[in-house]
Motif scaffolding. Structure first.
Motif, PDB file in Angstrom:
ATOM      1  N   LYS A 129     -10.071  -8.618  -9.288  1.00  0.00           N
ATOM      2  CA  LYS A 129      -8.927  -8.942  -9.989  1.00  0.00           C
ATOM      3  C   LYS A 129      -7.779  -7.824  -9.639  1.00  0.00           C
ATOM      4  N   LYS A 130      -8.091  -6.662  -9.572  1.00  0.00           N
ATOM      5  CA  LYS A 130      -7.294  -5.681  -9.015  1.00  0.00           C
ATOM      6  C   LYS A 130      -6.858  -5.793  -7.806  1.00  0.00           C
ATOM      7  N   ILE A 131      -7.634  -6.199  -6.789  1.00  0.00           N
ATOM      8  CA  ILE A 131      -7.031  -6.324  -5.525  1.00  0.00           C
ATOM      9  C   ILE A 131      -6.178  -7.374  -5.368  1.00  0.00           C
ATOM     10  N   GLU A 132      -6.406  -8.583  -6.139  1.00  0.00           N
ATOM     11  CA  GLU A 132      -5.662  -9.861  -6.019  1.00  0.00           C
ATOM     12  C   GLU A 132      -4.111  -9.413  -6.798  1.00  0.00           C
ATOM     13  N   ALA A 133      -4.086  -8.712  -7.858  1.00  0.00           N
ATOM     14  CA  ALA A 133      -3.021  -7.825  -8.420  1.00  0.00           C
ATOM     15  C   ALA A 133      -2.125  -7.193  -7.430  1.00  0.00           C
ATOM     16  N   VAL A 134      -2.861  -6.314  -6.743  1.00  0.00           N
ATOM     17  CA  VAL A 134      -2.041  -5.396  -5.922  1.00  0.00           C
ATOM     18  C   VAL A 134      -1.571  -6.520  -4.571  1.00  0.00           C
ATOM     19  N   ARG A 135      -2.251  -7.554  -4.230  1.00  0.00           N
ATOM     20  CA  ARG A 135      -1.647  -8.416  -2.997  1.00  0.00           C
ATOM     21  C   ARG A 135      -0.433  -9.102  -3.809  1.00  0.00           C
ATOM     22  N   VAL A 136      -0.563  -9.597  -4.920  1.00  0.00           N
ATOM     23  CA  VAL A 136       0.627 -10.510  -5.354  1.00  0.00           C
ATOM     24  C   VAL A 136       1.793  -9.526  -5.364  1.00  0.00           C
ATOM     25  N   PHE A 137       1.876  -8.263  -6.146  1.00  0.00           N
ATOM     26  CA  PHE A 137       2.792  -7.617  -5.912  1.00  0.00           C
ATOM     27  C   PHE A 137       3.642  -7.101  -4.456  1.00  0.00           C
ATOM     28  N   VAL A 138       2.355  -6.973  -3.780  1.00  0.00           N
ATOM     29  CA  VAL A 138       2.837  -6.843  -2.161  1.00  0.00           C
ATOM     30  C   VAL A 138       3.627  -7.723  -1.644  1.00  0.00           C
ATOM     31  N   ARG A 139       3.055  -9.196  -1.772  1.00  0.00           N
ATOM     32  CA  ARG A 139       3.933 -10.278  -1.209  1.00  0.00           C
ATOM     33  C   ARG A 139       5.148 -10.411  -2.059  1.00  0.00           C
ATOM     34  N   LYS A 140       5.395 -10.174  -3.414  1.00  0.00           N
ATOM     35  CA  LYS A 140       6.682 -10.127  -4.034  1.00  0.00           C
ATOM     36  C   LYS A 140       7.723  -9.251  -3.394  1.00  0.00           C
ATOM     37  N   ILE A 141       7.277  -7.862  -3.227  1.00  0.00           N
ATOM     38  CA  ILE A 141       7.963  -6.903  -2.885  1.00  0.00           C
ATOM     39  C   ILE A 141       8.327  -6.758  -1.505  1.00  0.00           C
ATOM     40  N   PHE A 142       7.353  -6.945  -0.593  1.00  0.00           N
ATOM     41  CA  PHE A 142       7.382  -6.755   0.913  1.00  0.00           C
ATOM     42  C   PHE A 142       7.236  -8.013   1.435  1.00  0.00           C
ATOM     43  N   SER A 143       7.673  -8.047   2.581  1.00  0.00           N
ATOM     44  CA  SER A 143       7.236  -9.237   3.642  1.00  0.00           C
ATOM     45  C   SER A 143       5.869  -9.378   4.103  1.00  0.00           C
ATOM     46  N   ASP A 144       5.141 -10.311   3.996  1.00  0.00           N
ATOM     47  CA  ASP A 144       3.707 -10.585   4.378  1.00  0.00           C
ATOM     48  C   ASP A 144       3.412  -9.549   5.635  1.00  0.00           C
ATOM     49  N   GLN A 145       4.321  -9.534   6.625  1.00  0.00           N
ATOM     50  CA  GLN A 145       3.976  -8.856   7.758  1.00  0.00           C
ATOM     51  C   GLN A 145       4.757  -7.445   8.145  1.00  0.00           C
ATOM     52  N   SER A 146       5.064  -6.886   6.944  1.00  0.00           N
ATOM     53  CA  SER A 146       5.907  -5.854   6.995  1.00  0.00           C
ATOM     54  C   SER A 146       4.809  -4.623   7.247  1.00  0.00           C
ATOM     55  N   LEU A 147       5.462  -3.578   7.770  1.00  0.00           N
ATOM     56  CA  LEU A 147       4.533  -2.318   7.987  1.00  0.00           C
ATOM     57  C   LEU A 147       3.918  -1.920   6.556  1.00  0.00           C
ATOM     58  N   VAL A 148       4.468  -2.071   5.729  1.00  0.00           N
ATOM     59  CA  VAL A 148       4.009  -1.331   4.515  1.00  0.00           C
ATOM     60  C   VAL A 148       3.025  -2.186   3.902  1.00  0.00           C
ATOM     61  N   SER A 149       3.181  -3.696   3.922  1.00  0.00           N
ATOM     62  CA  SER A 149       2.232  -4.602   3.701  1.00  0.00           C
ATOM     63  C   SER A 149       0.950  -4.408   4.292  1.00  0.00           C
ATOM     64  N   VAL A 150       0.930  -4.321   5.702  1.00  0.00           N
ATOM     65  CA  VAL A 150      -0.240  -4.109   6.554  1.00  0.00           C
ATOM     66  C   VAL A 150      -0.822  -2.966   6.075  1.00  0.00           C
ATOM     67  N   LYS A 151      -0.213  -1.742   5.719  1.00  0.00           N
ATOM     68  CA  LYS A 151      -0.786  -0.745   5.605  1.00  0.00           C
ATOM     69  C   LYS A 151      -1.520  -0.572   4.079  1.00  0.00           C
ATOM     70  N   ILE A 152      -0.858  -1.221   3.269  1.00  0.00           N
ATOM     71  CA  ILE A 152      -1.519  -1.603   2.002  1.00  0.00           C
ATOM     72  C   ILE A 152      -2.676  -2.384   1.987  1.00  0.00           C
ATOM     73  N   LEU A 153      -2.644  -3.357   2.615  1.00  0.00           N
ATOM     74  CA  LEU A 153      -4.064  -4.212   3.010  1.00  0.00           C
ATOM     75  C   LEU A 153      -4.908  -3.603   3.808  1.00  0.00           C
ATOM     76  N   SER A 154      -4.593  -2.971   4.629  1.00  0.00           N
ATOM     77  CA  SER A 154      -5.497  -1.781   5.192  1.00  0.00           C
ATOM     78  C   SER A 154      -6.311  -1.017   4.371  1.00  0.00           C
ATOM     79  N   LEU A 155      -5.630  -0.271   3.483  1.00  0.00           N
ATOM     80  CA  LEU A 155      -5.850   0.464   2.634  1.00  0.00           C
ATOM     81  C   LEU A 155      -6.917  -0.404   1.557  1.00  0.00           C
ATOM     82  N   ILE A 156      -6.647  -1.293   1.233  1.00  0.00           N
ATOM     83  CA  ILE A 156      -7.459  -2.158   0.288  1.00  0.00           C
ATOM     84  C   ILE A 156      -8.748  -2.476   0.927  1.00  0.00           C
TER      85      ILE A 156
END
Length: 216
Positions: free
Chosen positions: A101-128
Protein backbone atom coordinates in the motif's frame (compact mmCIF):
# COMPACT_ATOMS: atom_id res chain seq x y z
CA UNK A 1 26.25 -0.60 -15.22
CA UNK A 2 26.80 -4.27 -16.07
CA UNK A 3 23.19 -5.01 -15.17
CA UNK A 4 21.97 -2.30 -17.51
CA UNK A 5 24.12 -3.60 -20.38
CA UNK A 6 22.78 -7.12 -19.85
CA UNK A 7 19.23 -5.75 -19.93
CA UNK A 8 20.07 -3.86 -23.14
CA UNK A 9 21.28 -7.10 -24.76
CA UNK A 10 18.08 -8.83 -23.64
CA UNK A 11 15.96 -6.14 -25.29
CA UNK A 12 18.13 -6.01 -28.41
CA UNK A 13 19.43 -9.57 -28.88
CA UNK A 14 20.85 -8.85 -32.36
CA UNK A 15 23.53 -6.73 -30.67
CA UNK A 16 24.29 -9.63 -28.34
CA UNK A 17 24.64 -12.22 -31.09
CA UNK A 18 26.60 -9.90 -33.36
CA UNK A 19 29.04 -9.19 -30.54
CA UNK A 20 30.63 -12.64 -30.84
CA UNK A 21 31.90 -12.28 -34.43
CA UNK A 22 33.09 -8.76 -33.55
CA UNK A 23 34.95 -10.08 -30.52
CA UNK A 24 36.34 -12.92 -32.66
CA UNK A 25 37.57 -10.44 -35.26
CA UNK A 26 39.30 -8.28 -32.67
CA UNK A 27 40.81 -11.31 -30.94
CA UNK A 28 42.12 -12.57 -34.29
CA UNK A 29 43.55 -9.12 -34.96
CA UNK A 30 45.49 -9.20 -31.68
CA UNK A 31 46.78 -12.72 -32.38
CA UNK A 32 47.81 -11.69 -35.87
CA UNK A 33 49.82 -8.77 -34.50
CA UNK A 34 51.61 -11.08 -32.08
CA UNK A 35 52.23 -14.18 -34.16
CA UNK A 36 51.66 -13.69 -37.91
CA UNK A 37 53.87 -12.30 -40.60
CA UNK A 38 51.99 -9.52 -42.30
CA UNK A 39 51.33 -9.35 -46.01
CA UNK A 40 49.38 -6.72 -47.99
CA UNK A 41 46.42 -9.12 -48.32
CA UNK A 42 46.32 -9.90 -44.59
CA UNK A 43 46.65 -6.21 -43.82
CA UNK A 44 43.65 -5.37 -46.01
CA UNK A 45 41.56 -8.11 -44.40
CA UNK A 46 42.27 -6.95 -40.88
CA UNK A 47 41.75 -3.29 -41.75
CA UNK A 48 38.26 -4.20 -43.04
CA UNK A 49 37.56 -6.28 -39.92
CA UNK A 50 38.77 -3.47 -37.68
CA UNK A 51 36.51 -0.88 -39.30
CA UNK A 52 33.52 -3.24 -39.21
CA UNK A 53 34.16 -3.75 -35.49
CA UNK A 54 34.44 0.01 -35.01
CA UNK A 55 31.10 0.49 -36.77
CA UNK A 56 29.53 -2.13 -34.47
CA UNK A 57 30.79 -0.34 -31.37
CA UNK A 58 29.56 3.01 -32.67
CA UNK A 59 26.11 1.57 -33.41
CA UNK A 60 26.04 -0.11 -30.00
CA UNK A 61 27.00 3.10 -28.17
CA UNK A 62 24.45 5.25 -30.00
CA UNK A 63 21.63 2.75 -29.44
CA UNK A 64 22.60 2.19 -25.81
CA UNK A 65 22.78 5.92 -25.05
CA UNK A 66 19.45 6.57 -26.78
CA UNK A 67 17.54 3.83 -24.95
CA UNK A 68 19.28 4.12 -21.55
CA UNK A 69 16.66 6.30 -19.76
CA UNK A 70 13.73 4.17 -20.94
CA UNK A 71 15.50 0.88 -20.26
CA UNK A 72 16.57 2.00 -16.79
CA UNK A 73 12.94 2.63 -15.92
CA UNK A 74 11.79 -0.64 -17.48
CA UNK A 75 14.48 -2.60 -15.63
CA UNK A 76 13.48 -1.11 -12.27
CA UNK A 77 9.84 -1.98 -12.99
CA UNK A 78 10.86 -5.53 -13.84
CA UNK A 79 12.88 -5.83 -10.62
CA UNK A 80 9.91 -4.59 -8.60
CA UNK A 81 7.62 -7.18 -10.20
CA UNK A 82 10.10 -9.95 -9.39
CA UNK A 83 10.53 -8.78 -5.79
CA UNK A 84 6.77 -8.45 -5.36
CA UNK A 85 6.24 -12.01 -6.63
CA UNK A 86 8.96 -13.30 -4.31
CA UNK A 87 7.62 -11.69 -1.17
CA UNK A 88 4.09 -12.88 -1.94
CA UNK A 89 5.11 -16.48 -2.70
CA UNK A 90 7.85 -16.95 -0.10
CA UNK A 91 6.14 -15.25 2.82
CA UNK A 92 2.45 -15.59 1.92
CA UNK A 93 1.94 -11.83 1.89
CA UNK A 94 -0.90 -10.36 -0.06
CA UNK A 95 -0.31 -7.60 -2.58
CA UNK A 96 -2.67 -5.60 -0.37
CA UNK A 97 -0.32 -5.80 2.62
CA UNK A 98 0.87 -2.64 4.32
CA UNK A 99 4.21 -2.32 2.52
CA UNK A 100 2.59 -2.64 -0.90
CA UNK A 101 0.00 0.00 0.00
CA UNK A 102 2.80 2.38 0.91
CA UNK A 103 4.84 1.57 -2.20
CA UNK A 104 1.81 2.07 -4.43
CA UNK A 105 1.15 5.43 -2.76
CA UNK A 106 4.72 6.51 -3.51
CA UNK A 107 4.40 5.36 -7.12
CA UNK A 108 1.12 7.25 -7.58
CA UNK A 109 2.67 10.49 -6.33
CA UNK A 110 5.78 9.97 -8.47
CA UNK A 111 3.69 9.44 -11.61
CA UNK A 112 1.69 12.56 -10.83
CA UNK A 113 4.62 14.84 -10.04
CA UNK A 114 7.32 13.52 -12.40
CA UNK A 115 7.50 11.96 -15.81
CA UNK A 116 7.59 8.16 -15.64
CA UNK A 117 11.04 8.02 -17.19
CA UNK A 118 12.55 11.10 -15.56
CA UNK A 119 15.78 10.77 -13.61
CA UNK A 120 14.01 11.46 -10.31
CA UNK A 121 11.32 8.89 -11.06
CA UNK A 122 13.90 6.20 -11.89
CA UNK A 123 15.91 6.98 -8.75
CA UNK A 124 12.82 6.76 -6.53
CA UNK A 125 11.77 3.47 -8.14
CA UNK A 126 15.30 2.16 -7.63
CA UNK A 127 15.15 3.18 -3.97
CA UNK A 128 11.78 1.45 -3.59
CA UNK A 129 13.31 -1.73 -5.00
CA UNK A 130 16.23 -1.52 -2.57
CA UNK A 131 13.78 -0.99 0.29
CA UNK A 132 11.66 -3.94 -0.77
CA UNK A 133 14.74 -6.13 -1.25
CA UNK A 134 15.98 -5.31 2.26
CA UNK A 135 12.48 -5.87 3.66
CA UNK A 136 12.43 -9.33 2.04
CA UNK A 137 15.92 -10.19 3.34
CA UNK A 138 14.83 -9.25 6.85
CA UNK A 139 11.72 -11.40 6.52
CA UNK A 140 13.89 -14.29 5.35
CA UNK A 141 16.19 -13.94 8.37
CA UNK A 142 13.22 -13.71 10.73
CA UNK A 143 11.76 -16.86 9.16
CA UNK A 144 15.07 -18.71 9.65
CA UNK A 145 15.37 -17.54 13.25
CA UNK A 146 11.82 -18.62 14.05
CA UNK A 147 12.53 -22.03 12.49
CA UNK A 148 15.65 -22.37 14.62
CA UNK A 149 13.82 -21.31 17.76
CA UNK A 150 11.89 -24.56 17.93
CA UNK A 151 15.07 -26.60 17.53
CA UNK A 152 17.06 -24.85 20.26
CA UNK A 153 17.02 -26.00 23.86
CA UNK A 154 17.82 -23.70 26.73
CA UNK A 155 16.03 -20.51 27.66
CA UNK A 156 19.09 -18.29 27.26
CA UNK A 157 19.66 -19.34 23.65
CA UNK A 158 15.97 -18.99 22.87
CA UNK A 159 15.96 -15.48 24.30
CA UNK A 160 18.94 -14.56 22.13
CA UNK A 161 17.17 -15.80 19.00
CA UNK A 162 13.98 -13.96 19.96
CA UNK A 163 15.93 -10.73 20.45
CA UNK A 164 17.58 -11.10 17.05
CA UNK A 165 14.22 -11.72 15.39
CA UNK A 166 12.78 -8.67 17.14
CA UNK A 167 15.72 -6.57 15.91
CA UNK A 168 14.99 -7.50 12.29
CA UNK A 169 11.29 -6.91 12.84
CA UNK A 170 12.14 -3.44 14.18
CA UNK A 171 14.29 -2.83 11.09
CA UNK A 172 11.31 -3.62 8.87
CA UNK A 173 9.09 -1.31 10.91
CA UNK A 174 11.70 1.41 10.38
CA UNK A 175 11.62 0.80 6.61
CA UNK A 176 7.85 1.24 6.64
CA UNK A 177 8.30 4.49 8.56
CA UNK A 178 10.75 5.72 5.92
CA UNK A 179 8.17 4.96 3.25
CA UNK A 180 5.69 7.01 5.29
CA UNK A 181 8.18 9.89 5.24
CA UNK A 182 8.48 9.63 1.46
CA UNK A 183 4.72 9.64 1.08
CA UNK A 184 4.48 12.71 3.29
CA UNK A 185 7.21 14.56 1.39
CA UNK A 186 5.76 13.68 -2.01
CA UNK A 187 2.30 14.72 -0.86
CA UNK A 188 3.71 18.08 0.24
CA UNK A 189 5.18 18.56 -3.25
CA UNK A 190 1.91 17.62 -4.89
CA UNK A 191 0.35 21.04 -4.50
CA UNK A 192 -0.79 23.15 -7.42
CA UNK A 193 -1.20 26.47 -5.57
CA UNK A 194 0.40 28.51 -8.37
CA UNK A 195 -1.80 26.94 -11.03
CA UNK A 196 -4.89 27.49 -8.88
CA UNK A 197 -3.96 31.15 -8.30
CA UNK A 198 -3.33 31.66 -12.01
CA UNK A 199 -6.69 30.16 -12.99
CA UNK A 200 -8.44 32.24 -10.31
CA UNK A 201 -6.87 35.44 -11.65
CA UNK A 202 -7.91 34.54 -15.20
CA UNK A 203 -11.48 33.87 -14.07
CA UNK A 204 -11.60 37.16 -12.19
CA UNK A 205 -10.36 39.10 -15.23
CA UNK A 206 -12.89 37.33 -17.44
CA UNK A 207 -15.66 38.15 -14.96
CA UNK A 208 -14.71 41.84 -15.03
CA UNK A 209 -14.68 41.73 -18.84
CA UNK A 210 -18.15 40.15 -18.94
CA UNK A 211 -19.51 42.78 -16.55
CA UNK A 212 -18.15 45.56 -18.72
CA UNK A 213 -19.73 44.01 -21.80
CA UNK A 214 -23.11 43.75 -20.06
CA UNK A 215 -22.93 47.40 -19.04
CA UNK A 216 -22.51 48.43 -22.66
Amino acid sequence: MNEQIIYFFRKKPYFFYSFFPVFGALYSFVLAILFLKWSPFKTDIFIVLFFLSALWFAAFYLSYAKTLPAYKFEREKEKFTLLEARVISDFSLSDRENIFKKIEAVRVFVRKIFSDQSLVSVKILSLINKTLFLYIENLSIIKSLNAGLSAVTGETKKEQIVKKAQAYESANVMLLEYLDSYISELAANNRNDKETASVRNELERMLVLLKNINKK
